[in-house]
Design an enzyme around this catalytic site. Sequence first.
Site, PDB file in Angstrom:
ATOM      1  N   SER A   1       1.975   5.895 -12.100  1.00 31.99           N
ATOM      2  CA  SER A   1       2.824   6.184 -11.131  1.00 31.99           C
ATOM      3  C   SER A   1       4.385   5.559 -11.246  1.00 31.99           C
ATOM      4  O   SER A   1       5.070   5.863 -10.621  1.00 31.99           O
ATOM      5  CB  SER A   1       2.311   5.702  -9.823  1.00 31.99           C
ATOM      6  OG  SER A   1       2.186   4.352  -9.871  1.00 31.99           O
TER       7      SER A   1
ATOM      8  N   LYS B   1       2.417   2.346  -0.550  1.00 35.03           N
ATOM      9  CA  LYS B   1       3.498   2.116  -1.267  1.00 35.03           C
ATOM     10  C   LYS B   1       4.928   2.151  -0.272  1.00 35.03           C
ATOM     11  O   LYS B   1       5.773   1.533  -0.262  1.00 35.03           O
ATOM     12  CB  LYS B   1       3.599   3.167  -2.311  1.00 35.03           C
ATOM     13  CG  LYS B   1       2.554   3.117  -3.473  1.00 35.03           C
ATOM     14  CD  LYS B   1       2.938   4.048  -4.412  1.00 35.03           C
ATOM     15  CE  LYS B   1       1.966   4.037  -5.624  1.00 35.03           C
ATOM     16  NZ  LYS B   1       1.878   4.932  -6.401  1.00 35.03           N
TER      17      LYS B   1
END
Length: 783
Positions: free
Chosen positions: A684, A727
């Site tokens: 990611s 996140k």
Amino acid sequence: MDQEMVTKETEKYIELPLLASRGVVVFPHMVIPLLVGREKSIEALEKAMVKDKEIIILSQKDEKIEDPDPEDLYTIGTIAEVKQLVKLPNGMLKVVVEGIKRARIIDFIEIDEYFEVRAEILDQTVPEVDLEMKALMKAVLNKFQEYIKYNRNLPSETIMTVTNIEEPARFSDTIASHLELKFRQEQDLLEAISIKERLNKLLEIIKDEIEILKVEQKIQKKVRKQVEKTQKEYYLREQLKAIKEELDEDEEDDEIEEYRNKAEELDLPEKIREKVDKEIEKLKKTPSMSPEATVIRNYLDCVLDLPWNKVREEKIDLDEAKNVLDSEHYGLEDVKERILEYLAVRKLAPQKKSPILCLIGAPGVGKTSLGRSIARALGRDFVRLSLGGVRDEAEIRGHRRTYIGSRPGRIINAMREAGSKNPVFLLDEVDKMSSDFRGDPAAALLEVLDPEQNNEFTDHYLELPFDLSKVLFVTTANVAYPIPAPLLDRMEVIELPGYTEDEKVEIALRHLIPRILNEHGLTEDEIHFSSNSIYRIIREYTREAGVRNLERKLAAITRKVSKEIVEGRGRQARVTTQSIEKYLGVPKFKYEKAQKKDRVGVATGMAYTQTGGDILDIEVAVVPGKGKLTLTGSLGDVMKESARAALSYIRSKQEELGLSDNFHEEYDLHVHVPKGATPKDGPSAGITIASAIASALTGQPVKGKYAMTGEVTLRGRVLPVGGIKTKIMAARRAGLKDIIMPEENKKDFEEIPVKIKKDIRVNFVNHMDQVLDLILGGDEDEN
């Protein structure tokens, strides 16, 4: 004894034939029969009979040796007189010898078929009997008398014989010859030349032997008592049986009758009833005290305690169920919605099979307590089974009754505990199971959690099918990947993301604080937590996705306030952001704060962690070299591959970025991810690494207001990633409101609470070119 014998006894040295004995020690003044069969021994005895009938007897060190050499024999033995010799039909000799004196061997003389030895006579002088000697003799005599009491093999007259001996040497040797000693102990006593040393050794040996005899006698007494009890019970039982037969009575005892009545009351299925009746008949014919009877009783207790037909009546009320779930859990809307959907279907189609729910989330997010709430909302019984560390298939399926100590598996035991056929059954920590040589418990769970099979789940102990189809199974796990694919396929996975800070504050105010105050005997008037103080505890004293550590910190503050009140130092306390350190000390954690500065070669990424997520700076340095790529910061293989893919993409865009054709041959790139002690992995950070590399090579700063996440391909496509909610919360906490994320993660963004959405601006991208346009310059396309 003749004159020649007297003459020889007065000499210091003597030469005599040698008789080697195996496992036998002959003491002076001891008369003992021996069976002799070896040729050398027979020759030695025949030679002795020709002369004065004297022989020296030496013991072998190893009795297994058939033809011993001098080094195989002890050096101290006994001069003995042959009293009787008889030849047996098989060629062997039976002799009776009497020990006379000790002797130490000086030399061996081999003559034809036997050995003669030259020996020094040791028992030449009679020691003076002083007070110490008398005391030793008395102590030995007393202990020997005690020894005879415990050793019934020795006649009582032995003690009279020993008492009349006044000479210390003869006294010690006579007692030694009557003791049942090990060969090595006998040889040690024979080699004890000093009379006092011999008496001391003898005293210690007798003491040890007495202790051994005491223990043996105690064990024999205990065994005899048990045997007598068993025989008595058997005799009485047989008498009772005979009396009943004479009276023509066929009366079942109370225990059998009780089992029959219980089986009647339960209205068992036909197959189960046949098995139970068979076991009851077997118990009736088995002696009640036998181990087999205990096994049958345990089996019947287990079978008759199971809820074969008992079903808890459901009262399905969606409004009431929603109130129950909301009152006990804040947030978790997806999970609550799925449970309410199940209830609605259940109300319309009661016969539909129950789903298998799998709640996956970090520790402390409420998975286990949610299982209890589901049971309460349904009005069912609740039972929990922890599978953490289970590695034996028999824990699930049970042990067969052929094994000693067999028992049913934990599934059947839990159903027995539940008391109904349709409980909510929570299987906790299914991701913590493992397998070994005893089998795989995960494989055994396949039958339990398969709606098509679990209506006839067979436990090895029961050997009967039990219907689990009406059970609502709920499983929990921290992560999905350790769960075997076939098992995961049978479950409906519901992910429980970590709580936002706002949700944690609400949970603390609604649930944690009232419960903690009640447990500590305090009221809201005596202690008050401000919302800001709870925010500070969450940010600086805990780092978790759930609320367990938050609860511990709140409890720690409450305990300190309780102590102040009891000591009279205050009647109430107001916990504020300023007073937190007074109770909890200096902050334990510090979340990364975004610098928001435009920097060359530095881009801000977002990381997913089990403790709530964080932001992560990716640093890139360009140095003269030969095109080498260095990666540091404790990176995993996937993250390293992601960095190489990002570099390859940037190289493919060298013309658009204004890079020289051979830049990759002139410069080395060093990619570093700070916090090197923390392992990092995953794809990611791909667009973040690519952005930092592009910035470092072009010299254009990355706009510090952006946080980003997404996987990059060699063609520049931006692929979706996981952990979006966590996140975004991390970026928001760090002060970043501009987010770059993959277009395909829009669906995940929709699940984020509206309150958080209002605070951030998200740029959805599907290609790396869009990312570079946003962070390196040009018109910003803000969605």
